[in-house]
Design a protein around this motif. Structure first.
Motif, PDB file in Angstrom:
ATOM      1  N   GLU A 122      37.214  45.165  39.931  1.00 39.80           N
ATOM      2  CA  GLU A 122      36.563  45.743  41.113  1.00 39.80           C
ATOM      3  C   GLU A 122      35.400  46.649  40.747  1.00 39.80           C
ATOM      4  O   GLU A 122      34.563  46.976  41.603  1.00 39.80           O
ATOM      5  N   GLY A 123      35.286  47.063  39.502  1.00 37.97           N
ATOM      6  CA  GLY A 123      34.189  47.935  39.089  1.00 37.97           C
ATOM      7  C   GLY A 123      32.916  47.209  38.706  1.00 37.97           C
ATOM      8  O   GLY A 123      31.907  47.845  38.386  1.00 37.97           O
ATOM      9  N   ILE A 124      32.924  45.880  38.748  1.00 39.91           N
ATOM     10  CA  ILE A 124      31.764  45.098  38.322  1.00 39.91           C
ATOM     11  C   ILE A 124      30.825  44.876  39.508  1.00 39.91           C
ATOM     12  O   ILE A 124      31.246  44.471  40.593  1.00 39.91           O
ATOM     13  N   CYS A 129      32.363  40.660  43.472  1.00 38.90           N
ATOM     14  CA  CYS A 129      30.917  40.827  43.301  1.00 38.90           C
ATOM     15  C   CYS A 129      30.221  39.463  43.269  1.00 38.90           C
ATOM     16  O   CYS A 129      30.872  38.424  43.170  1.00 38.90           O
ATOM     17  N   PRO A 130      28.891  39.434  43.331  1.00 34.17           N
ATOM     18  CA  PRO A 130      28.167  38.186  43.093  1.00 34.17           C
ATOM     19  C   PRO A 130      28.392  37.689  41.669  1.00 34.17           C
ATOM     20  O   PRO A 130      28.336  38.461  40.719  1.00 34.17           O
ATOM     21  N   PRO A 172      38.187  33.132  43.804  1.00 30.34           N
ATOM     22  CA  PRO A 172      38.124  32.808  45.231  1.00 30.34           C
ATOM     23  C   PRO A 172      37.456  33.870  46.094  1.00 30.34           C
ATOM     24  O   PRO A 172      36.986  33.554  47.195  1.00 30.34           O
ATOM     25  N   LYS A 173      37.409  35.122  45.653  1.00 26.95           N
ATOM     26  CA  LYS A 173      36.836  36.191  46.465  1.00 26.95           C
ATOM     27  C   LYS A 173      35.394  36.521  46.087  1.00 26.95           C
ATOM     28  O   LYS A 173      34.750  37.330  46.761  1.00 26.95           O
ATOM     29  N   ALA A 174      34.896  35.916  45.020  1.00 27.75           N
ATOM     30  CA  ALA A 174      33.540  36.224  44.558  1.00 27.75           C
ATOM     31  C   ALA A 174      32.512  35.384  45.307  1.00 27.75           C
ATOM     32  O   ALA A 174      32.803  34.286  45.783  1.00 27.75           O
TER      33      ALA A 174
END
Length: 274
Positions: free
Chosen positions: A121-123, A210-211, A236-238
């Motif tokens: 999550e930090g990226i 993130c992208p 799946p969430k990117a």
């Protein structure tokens, strides 16, 4: 531009790295290398990226490899390198430069293992180059013959004899720790790749939002584009963008699996991070 040799505390020992930065950077970037490729190979690209994106760029070596130690008596696995060491290097850079957007550029193993890492999550952005779950049937002929021998011929014989894969003697680049070779072989000899490896942690990609740019190189026989595109299913969430790069479009004869980051091919660098 400033260059600093750094020592990163990792779960298996200190990791040697180099921080390449412009004054007052606006971006932090960590480059995770391909299997058997020393961090120094990426230094020219890192310098260009630091200037082009006004960034601080960390290049570093996996445990018991290159500047981080000797692979010949190592117990390091591919999971140690791609998951645990890579997460430690990323966390170190984030702590060193707090508040800056953090990019991850992963080449081959350095991108393949990203969805298994903690703390995704930090990226702010990920660029994954020539990485994906690949099987022997994906490789073109006659390269497939040589790779088959690496997994079922000279590769296991030599690794069993020496305790490590003697990559230098085989003109494959650097030596690879024995445990890393056996896990690498398992990933590439089975269609499930590292996703079906019980030694790997579960996917953490629900937190990777993130992208993400997946970059495939049109003449890469080691990890062909079809294998690169498979990696999108693990994220799946990117917000995934697929980018196919042909050497001729950049005035180059060839790129293959490794050479996109070589200094002689700097013409392609803007396309890698566009």
């Amino acid at each position: 531009m400033q260059e600093e040799q750094v020592s990163i505390p990792g779960p298996g020992g200190r990791l040697a790295g180099r921080l390449i930065a412009v004054p007052d950077p606006r971006l932090a970037v960590v480059i995770n290398a391909a299997t058997g490729v020393p961090a120094g190979f990426y230094a020219s690209f890192a310098r260009w990226l630091a200037e082009d994106r006004h960034a601080a760029v960390l290049v570093w070596d996996y445990r018991d490899f290159a500047a981080s130690g000797n692979p010949r008596r190592s117990r390091a696995t591919m999971a140690d390198w791609g998951v645990h060491d890579a997460a430690a290097a990323r966390d170190w850079l984030a702590a060193r430069l707090p508040g800056l957007p953090l990019w991850v550029i992963g080449h081959s193993l350095g991108g393949l293992a990203l969805p298994f890492q903690p703390g995704l999550e930090g990226i702010a952005r990920a660029v994954i180059v020539a990485a994906g779950p690949v099987h022997l049937s994906d490789h073109p002929w006659p390269l497939r013959l040589g790779i088959a021998s690496t997994w079922w011929g000279h590769g296991p014989l030599l690794t069993a004899a020496f305790g490590y894969l003697p990559g230098r003697r085989l003109f494959l680049g650097a030596d690879i720790p024995g445990p890393a070779y056996w896990q690498w072989r398992r990933w590439c000899a089975h269609r499930g790749s590292c996703l079906s490896d019980p030694a790997m942690p579960p996917l953490a990609s629900e937190t990777l939002t993130c992208p993400v740019t997946l970059v495939a190189l049109a003449d890469d026989g080691m990890v062909p584009p079809v294998a690169v595109w498979r990696l999108a299913d693990w994220m799946p969430k990117a917000a995934v963008t697929r980018r196919l790069i042909a050497p001729a479009d950049h005035g180059l004869a060839t790129l293959g699996h490794i050479a996109a980051f070589a200094g002689r091919n700097r013409a392609v660098w803007p396309a890698l991070v566009a």
